[in-house]
Design an enzyme around this catalytic site. Sequence first.
Site, PDB file in Angstrom:
ATOM      1  N   LYS A  87     -68.503  63.129  48.959  1.00  0.00           N
ATOM      2  CA  LYS A  87     -68.274  62.201  50.274  1.00  0.00           C
ATOM      3  C   LYS A  87     -66.844  61.853  50.476  1.00  0.00           C
ATOM      4  O   LYS A  87     -66.277  61.314  49.474  1.00  0.00           O
ATOM      5  CB  LYS A  87     -68.913  61.278  50.195  1.00  0.00           C
TER       6      LYS A  87
HETATM    7  O1  G3P Z   1     -73.564  54.853  53.814  1.00  0.00           O
HETATM    8  C1  G3P Z   1     -72.872  54.575  54.988  1.00  0.00           C
HETATM    9  C2  G3P Z   1     -73.379  53.785  56.027  1.00  0.00           C
HETATM   10  O2  G3P Z   1     -74.842  54.261  56.127  1.00  0.00           O
HETATM   11  C3  G3P Z   1     -73.232  52.327  55.926  1.00  0.00           C
HETATM   12  O3  G3P Z   1     -74.295  51.423  56.501  1.00  0.00           O
HETATM   13  O4  G3P Z   1     -75.128  49.459  57.214  1.00  0.00           O
HETATM   14  O5  G3P Z   1     -73.156  49.298  55.656  1.00  0.00           O
HETATM   15  O6  G3P Z   1     -73.218  49.844  58.169  1.00  0.00           O
HETATM   16  P1  G3P Z   1     -73.885  50.001  56.951  1.00  0.00           P
END
Ligand code: G3P
Length: 218
Positions: A87
């Site tokens: 990633k």
């Molecule tokens: O893994 C990246 C992303 O899915 C993060 O999600 O909920 O922290 O905005 P969030």
Amino acid sequence: MKFFIDTANLKDIKDANDLGILDGVTTNPSLMAKEGITGVANIIAHYIKICELVDGDVSAEVISTDFEGMIAEGEKLAALHPQIVVKIPMIKDGIKAIKYFSNKGIRTNCTLIFSAGQALLAAKAGATYVSPFIGRLDDISTDGLALIEEIRLIYDNYGYETQILAASVRHVMHILNCAKIGADVITGPLSAIEGLMKHPLTDSGLATFLADYQKGNN
Ligand code: G3P
């Protein structure tokens, strides 16, 4: 559409995997820290545990932000397990790193995508996945799903094979709308995935069926 779970919590990963519908896992440094996984050796051991739990792609994020650092880290991560996808953040050196890994046959997930231009560039560089963060766009009163639509249109116009991995998915409606638009993958918490199976008429209907069975069999 593929279902990934967005967590480093082994119990949640196991629960989703036990449903039989899980296609992979995404993690990030914040999710690792949330589980108390710190230090390179522990983080690496955790990635291997995740790969052994799930039969699917597991995104492991680099911490470096310079080209050489991302290459060194990414090569080590990719060598850990065949399921690892490296990633890489959407920054200038990240694009160079994605191109480098693409030429070497190492799979990548370009993360922190917030615009169609970023997604186009990541596809040009040969990213396996792009991760547009729809929930975080919604958080700043911008339509996250509209970005998924834009990327879908652009990729289909040119036949890019980069998969749209809708990330920062927060709830059932995000998942359903991503499915309607044609996102290749969604990644979200266990609560969003399990939310798909919930309906009050299912619960009341089942309660009635079981009560009627008891009446007839007592
Ligand atoms: O893994 C990246 C992303 O899915 C993060 O999600 O909920 O922290 O905005 P969030």
